[in-house]
Design an enzyme around this catalytic site. Structure first.
Site, PDB file in Angstrom:
ATOM      1  N   LYS A 109     -24.797  13.805  14.809  1.00 30.01           N
ATOM      2  CA  LYS A 109     -23.865  13.853  13.680  1.00 30.01           C
ATOM      3  C   LYS A 109     -23.848  12.507  12.971  1.00 30.01           C
ATOM      4  O   LYS A 109     -23.907  11.451  13.630  1.00 30.01           O
ATOM      5  CB  LYS A 109     -22.470  14.206  14.203  1.00 30.01           C
ATOM      6  CG  LYS A 109     -21.433  14.463  13.112  1.00 30.01           C
ATOM      7  CD  LYS A 109     -20.087  14.872  13.728  1.00 30.01           C
ATOM      8  CE  LYS A 109     -19.035  15.191  12.683  1.00 30.01           C
ATOM      9  NZ  LYS A 109     -17.745  15.601  13.278  1.00 30.01           N
ATOM     10  N   SER A 158     -15.844  19.836  11.427  1.00 25.44           N
ATOM     11  CA  SER A 158     -16.657  19.013  10.564  1.00 25.44           C
ATOM     12  C   SER A 158     -18.092  18.819  11.032  1.00 25.44           C
ATOM     13  O   SER A 158     -18.929  18.394  10.242  1.00 25.44           O
ATOM     14  CB  SER A 158     -15.992  17.648  10.404  1.00 25.44           C
ATOM     15  OG  SER A 158     -15.951  16.977  11.656  1.00 25.44           O
ATOM     16  N   SER A 162     -13.659  20.024  15.685  1.00 26.82           N
ATOM     17  CA  SER A 162     -14.902  19.874  14.921  1.00 26.82           C
ATOM     18  C   SER A 162     -16.186  20.136  15.672  1.00 26.82           C
ATOM     19  O   SER A 162     -17.248  20.151  15.053  1.00 26.82           O
ATOM     20  CB  SER A 162     -14.972  18.483  14.311  1.00 26.82           C
ATOM     21  OG  SER A 162     -14.229  18.464  13.127  1.00 26.82           O
TER      22      SER A 162
HETATM   23  N1  GLN Z   1     -10.383  20.311  10.873  1.00 28.45           N
HETATM   24  C1  GLN Z   1      -9.706  19.206  11.472  1.00 28.45           C
HETATM   25  C2  GLN Z   1      -9.470  18.130  10.458  1.00 28.45           C
HETATM   26  O1  GLN Z   1      -9.828  18.328   9.369  1.00 28.45           O
HETATM   27  C3  GLN Z   1     -10.517  18.678  12.630  1.00 28.45           C
HETATM   28  C4  GLN Z   1     -11.625  17.817  12.238  1.00 28.45           C
HETATM   29  C5  GLN Z   1     -12.305  17.189  13.381  1.00 28.45           C
HETATM   30  O2  GLN Z   1     -12.177  17.628  14.521  1.00 28.45           O
HETATM   31  N2  GLN Z   1     -12.997  16.098  13.107  1.00 28.45           N
HETATM   32  O3  GLN Z   1      -8.922  17.102  10.722  1.00 28.45           O
END
Ligand code: GLN
Length: 482
Positions: free
Chosen positions: A78, A153, A177
């Site tokens: 990532k 994400s 994410s």
């Molecule tokens: N969807 C959540 C957020 O927007 C989690 C994102 C993540 O785990 N990085 O914060």
């Protein structure tokens, strides 16, 4: 077709000299460019580097000095994990040309075993989002249906593994994410216990929640990569000094006598198809010898506001470092220091990131600190207590990962609150610091993958991997028709 093989399969082919690392690299180099032009899973893919590192690996194995059974296998990373000499953008304009001078601990650990970085994957900017639409490099597509999001994400990592552009991948999970994109893309993804994997070199979003984890097309591959990146690191003060007790080779899928808690709150307002797929899996686990115990996680309804206050507060502080001075984007047309900060940040950050910095700054401001931030911390404690109580009675908690399968690109992007709500089943694990895994449980009628989540008590990764393996054994292998 080597690119369709998993991590452990490639490892045994390399060990038996059936293939060499250069063969594997070439297979990816042939497959990735055309597939990536459709899916947009990779932000950075450098074929020459991949070939050169594969050649190094082959030389090591030929001289009997392979670094591990995995030496020569490429893994996707990532793009918020720092890789020395390879740009790390966080899918943000503000870091678009940032090449880090050092590598994250997880990258060093992979290199010590001879693993190769296949490339850097697309994501929501600074890991803020649930769809990989908030990327300055454009959205990633779901390999099962190009009109749908891959989740986020870590959508690029999940889609890369799903579409055979990597055998396994690293992601990060602050509120879901890893698990949510794993569910949407039909792969396995695990978020370890907070402190299990070093965060050194992971670009910080919300430091008390962030954790690096792994993706694979099988539970074994996911576990094997997690085993490699786990362990204590003195460079991360929240890393826990404890022996790595994750052992892929010991996984059997035996769930006899395991107590599985089913939280009623996690089955409310769920798409009925998902609900019935998960309930069927619970029945199958029961047949395999697991004991099913209804439980309650009473404060689940507060998880969204608690998470979005804490995550944005921490983000507003962490993202203060992008000021146009130290590194990253600097606006060219500034007259003084204040306008340098203002313009660099205004032009460098995307809309969602700005929204979160503003929310976080507001909830930390002197007049509102107690009413919002401190209140959220209290809510976090209640959620932690829920889990403490549950784990005094059960070994693992079983639930869906998401309330729906992958949604359409653009469907939620104009309604941030609706997007936040979609994290309801994953964020509590981050708030409590416990491990969670998403494992494929089947497909819905439209052919989109459904994920099953298992959460365990702190450091109980081996246990949830064991149950995940049992779930996997009851499923037909799914893959996208690309
Ligand atoms: N969807 C959540 C957020 O927007 C989690 C994102 C993540 O785990 N990085 O914060």
């Amino acid at each position: 077709m080597l690119h369709r093989k998993g991590l452990l399969e490639l490892s045994s082919m390399l060990e038996s000299r059936e293939v060499c690392a250069a063969d594997i690299a070439r297979s990816y180099i042939e497959h990735i460019p055309s597939m990536n032009s459709r899916i947009n899973a990779y932000i950075t893919f450098e074929p020459e580097k991949l070939l050169a590192e594969a050649a190094d690996s082959d030389r090591r194995r030929a001289s009997g000095s392979a670094l591990s059974q995995f030496d020569g296998i490429p893994v996707a990373v990532k793009d918020n994990i720092n890789t020395e000499g390879m740009r790390t953008t966080c899918a943000s304009r503000i870091l678009e040309n940032f090449v880090p001078p050092f590598s994250a601990t997880v990258i060093e650990k992979m290199k010590q075993k001879g693993l190769i970085i296949a490339g850097k994957t697309n994501m929501d900017e600074f890991a803020m989002g649930s769809s990989t639409e908030n990327s300055c490099f454009g959205p990633t597509k779901n390999p099962y249906n190009m009109e749908c999001v891959p989740g986020g994400s870590s959508g690029g990592s999940a889609a890369a593994v799903s579409a055979f552009m990597a055998p396994a991948a690293l992601g990060s999970d602050t509120g879901g994410s890893i698990r949510q994109p794993a569910a949407f893309c039909g792969v396995t993804g695990i978020k370890p216990t907070y402190g299990r994997v070093s965060r050194y070199g992971l670009v910080a979003y919300a430091s008390s929640l962030d954790q690096i984890g792994t993706f694979g097309r099988s539970v074994d591959d996911t576990a094997a990569l997690l085993e490699i990146i786990s362990g204590h690191d003195t460079r991360d003060s929240t890393s826990i000094n404890r022996e790595v007790d994750i052992k892929q080779s010991a996984l059997t899928g035996n769930v006899k006598g395991i107590k599985l808690g089913v939280p009623a709150e996690y089955f409310n307002a769920i798409d009925p198809e998902i609900k019935s797929i998960i309930e069927n899996k619970i029945e199958e686990l029961k047949k395999l010898g697991a004991e099913i115990i209804p439980i309650n996680l009473r404060y689940t309804q507060y998880a969204i506001p608690v998470y979005y206050l804490i995550a944005t507060a921490e983000a507003s502080s962490n993202l203060a470092r992008y000021d146009g001075v130290k590194y990253g984007y600097r606006s060219p047309d500034t007259k003084d220091l204040a306008s340098l900060y203002l313009k660099s940040r205004s032009q460098g950050f995307g809309k969602e990131v700005k929204r979160r910095i503003i929310i976080g700054t507001f909830s930390l401001s002197s007049g509102y600190y107690d009413a919002y931030y401190v209140k959220a911390l209290k809510g976090r404690t209640l959620l932690i207590n829920d889990f403490k109580e549950a784990f005094s009675r059960v070994d693992a908690i079983i639930s869906p990962v998401t309330t729906t399968t992958a949604f359409k690109i653009g469907q939620m992007s104009s309604d941030p609150l609706q997007m936040y709500m979609s994290d309801i089943l994953t964020i509590s694990a981050n708030l409590a610091g416990i491990p969670g895994i998403s494992v494929p449980a089947g497909l819905d009628k439209s052919g989109l993958p459904v994920g099953l989540q298992l959460m365990g008590n702190h450091f109980m990764e081996q246990k949830i991997l064991e149950v995940a393996k049992a779930v996997e054994s009851t499923c037909e292998n799914i893959s996208p028709s690309l």
